[in-house]
Design a protein around this motif. Structure first.
Motif, mmCIF file in Angstrom:
data_model
loop_
_atom_site.group_PDB
_atom_site.id
_atom_site.type_symbol
_atom_site.label_atom_id
_atom_site.label_comp_id
_atom_site.label_asym_id
_atom_site.label_seq_id
_atom_site.Cartn_x
_atom_site.Cartn_y
_atom_site.Cartn_z
ATOM 1 N N VAL A 83 12.759 10.119 -27.408
ATOM 2 C CA VAL A 83 13.667 10.729 -28.386
ATOM 3 C C VAL A 83 14.829 11.410 -27.671
ATOM 4 O O VAL A 83 15.995 11.301 -28.093
ATOM 5 N N ILE A 84 14.526 12.103 -26.566
ATOM 6 C CA ILE A 84 15.586 12.783 -25.814
ATOM 7 C C ILE A 84 16.590 11.774 -25.261
ATOM 8 O O ILE A 84 17.814 11.966 -25.348
ATOM 9 N N ILE A 85 16.092 10.688 -24.690
ATOM 10 C CA ILE A 85 16.977 9.664 -24.124
ATOM 11 C C ILE A 85 17.824 9.019 -25.219
ATOM 12 O O ILE A 85 19.033 8.814 -25.055
ATOM 13 N N ALA A 86 17.191 8.696 -26.343
ATOM 14 C CA ALA A 86 17.933 8.103 -27.459
ATOM 15 C C ALA A 86 19.006 9.062 -27.961
ATOM 16 O O ALA A 86 20.128 8.642 -28.285
ATOM 17 N N ILE A 100 23.127 3.035 -18.152
ATOM 18 C CA ILE A 100 21.851 3.672 -18.458
ATOM 19 C C ILE A 100 21.211 3.046 -19.693
ATOM 20 O O ILE A 100 20.001 2.821 -19.746
ATOM 21 N N ASP A 101 22.045 2.721 -20.672
ATOM 22 C CA ASP A 101 21.543 2.067 -21.876
ATOM 23 C C ASP A 101 20.905 0.721 -21.534
ATOM 24 O O ASP A 101 19.889 0.328 -22.115
ATOM 25 N N GLY A 102 21.497 0.008 -20.589
ATOM 26 C CA GLY A 102 20.922 -1.267 -20.164
ATOM 27 C C GLY A 102 19.659 -1.092 -19.346
ATOM 28 O O GLY A 102 18.732 -1.909 -19.432
ATOM 29 N N LEU A 103 19.596 -0.012 -18.555
ATOM 30 C CA LEU A 103 18.411 0.234 -17.728
ATOM 31 C C LEU A 103 17.173 0.523 -18.571
ATOM 32 O O LEU A 103 16.047 0.301 -18.111
ATOM 33 N N VAL A 104 17.382 1.013 -19.783
ATOM 34 C CA VAL A 104 16.248 1.308 -20.661
ATOM 35 C C VAL A 104 15.440 0.044 -20.934
ATOM 36 O O VAL A 104 14.202 0.085 -21.042
ATOM 37 N N ASP A 105 16.115 -1.087 -21.022
ATOM 38 C CA ASP A 105 15.446 -2.355 -21.315
ATOM 39 C C ASP A 105 14.877 -3.043 -20.078
ATOM 40 O O ASP A 105 14.271 -4.113 -20.199
ATOM 41 N N LEU A 106 15.065 -2.449 -18.916
ATOM 42 C CA LEU A 106 14.609 -3.082 -17.681
ATOM 43 C C LEU A 106 13.106 -3.372 -17.667
ATOM 44 O O LEU A 106 12.702 -4.445 -17.206
ATOM 45 N N GLY A 152 6.251 1.417 -21.421
ATOM 46 C CA GLY A 152 6.281 1.740 -22.848
ATOM 47 C C GLY A 152 7.512 2.479 -23.335
ATOM 48 O O GLY A 152 7.759 2.542 -24.541
ATOM 49 N N LEU A 153 8.308 3.003 -22.407
ATOM 50 C CA LEU A 153 9.469 3.812 -22.791
ATOM 51 C C LEU A 153 10.464 3.086 -23.699
ATOM 52 O O LEU A 153 10.943 3.663 -24.680
ATOM 53 N N PRO A 154 10.823 1.828 -23.426
ATOM 54 C CA PRO A 154 11.847 1.167 -24.266
ATOM 55 C C PRO A 154 11.479 1.083 -25.744
ATOM 56 O O PRO A 154 12.375 1.085 -26.594
ATOM 57 N N PHE A 155 10.200 1.028 -26.063
ATOM 58 C CA PHE A 155 9.799 0.881 -27.462
ATOM 59 C C PHE A 155 10.245 2.092 -28.290
ATOM 60 O O PHE A 155 10.754 1.938 -29.400
ATOM 61 N N VAL A 156 10.052 3.291 -27.752
ATOM 62 C CA VAL A 156 10.422 4.498 -28.496
ATOM 63 C C VAL A 156 11.938 4.626 -28.572
ATOM 64 O O VAL A 156 12.498 4.915 -29.635
ATOM 65 N N VAL A 157 12.610 4.412 -27.445
ATOM 66 C CA VAL A 157 14.072 4.563 -27.415
ATOM 67 C C VAL A 157 14.730 3.609 -28.401
ATOM 68 O O VAL A 157 15.604 3.998 -29.187
ATOM 69 N N ARG A 158 14.315 2.348 -28.386
ATOM 70 C CA ARG A 158 14.945 1.345 -29.238
ATOM 71 C C ARG A 158 14.572 1.491 -30.708
ATOM 72 O O ARG A 158 15.291 0.983 -31.576
#
Length: 277
Positions: A83-86, A100-106, A152-158
């Protein structure tokens, strides 16, 4: 008028409900229901006593605790920091934002084995980060949790990011005009809108972590009764040609995962109903 409506209906790009439903059920049956049914089919070849002895073996039970416990902790951490990253990616403009937005999907694109090797190298006792800690990270449950957080991080951010992008800032301004401080505005105005997306992201991250194998086996150390995850036990039994033993453990994981995800979906439905009233 009726003839015109019928003509429009015939010229529609999308097929009718019956045909669409048929394609949907066929697709789900071939890709989801049929493979899952084979798991139950192989397990049914065992007697009840053999099934029970397999799933309650101490080594297997410890792997349940580790897999579910580490997955739950990782999903909770991702729910907070996701949530903080989003929020940062949506609400602020800064140099390198797109990077950074692209790195989230790495973690989606990176092979899981590569991620596991990288994390092990980083957090080993002589690794770049591991050497600075007074306690051991790699080859412990802590290392497993870190690997599960990574994947698992990308799931929450996206899941949260689109909700924040579509959120009307006028509601925040109205809350401030009415005398609410920032914390009150977040808890009473913003958080209710984000909660369904957070729960969905949590559920996806939890489910992904529960079945993760490639990135975990390298950093786990795979010590029986200590750092052995359930997917590894299933793979070990498959390598030993113990198909019924592997499927029996998989059935337990499947049922427990389904119950937990059903509970999470129930919470999401309850939160939607509550905040829409």
């Amino acid at each position: 008028m009726k003839k015109k409506n019928r003509k429009i209906k015939r010229l529609s790009v999308f097929p009718g409900f019956g045909l669409s439903l048929g394609f949907t059920m066929l697709y789900i049956s071939l890709l989801v229901l049929l493979p899952l049914s084979m798991i139950f089919f192989y397990t049914s070849m065992m007697s009840w006593s053999e099934f029970w002895e397999t799933i309650v073996e101490p080594r297997v039970v410890e792997s349940y605790k580790l897999s579910f416990g580490a997955s739950f902790i990782a999903a909770c951490i991702n729910a907070i920091f996701g949530v903080i990253i989003a929020w940062v990616l949506v609400r602020y403009q800064f140099p390198g934002k797109k990077l950074i937005d692209g790195l989230v999907d790495l973690p989606f694109a990176l092979p899981t084995a590569v991620a596991g090797i990288a994390l092990t190298t980083l957090y080993a006792e002589n690794g770049w980060l591991g050497q600075f800690f007074s306690f051991k990270i790699a080859f412990t449950p802590i290392g497993i949790t870190i690997a599960l957080i990574f994947i698992g991080l990308p799931f929450v951010v996206r899941m949260v990011q689109p909700v924040l992008q579509n959120f009307e800032t006028e509601l925040e301004e109205a809350s401030a005009i009415l005398g609410a401080n920032r914390l009150q505005t977040f808890l009473k105005v913003i958080f209710p809108e984000l909660l369904p997306a957070i729960i969905t992201g949590f559920a996806l991250a939890f489910a992904r972590a529960l079945g993760e194998y490639g990135s975990v086996i390298f950093i786990a150390g795979n010590m029986p009764m200590k750092t052995e995850i359930t997917p590894l036990i299933i793979m070990t039994k498959l390598e030993q040609y113990d198909y019924t033993g592997a499927t029996s453990i998989a059935v337990v994981m499947l049922i427990m995962s389904f119950i937990i995800l059903l509970f999470i979906n129930g919470m999401q439905w309850w939160s939607n109903k509550k905040f829409m009233q």
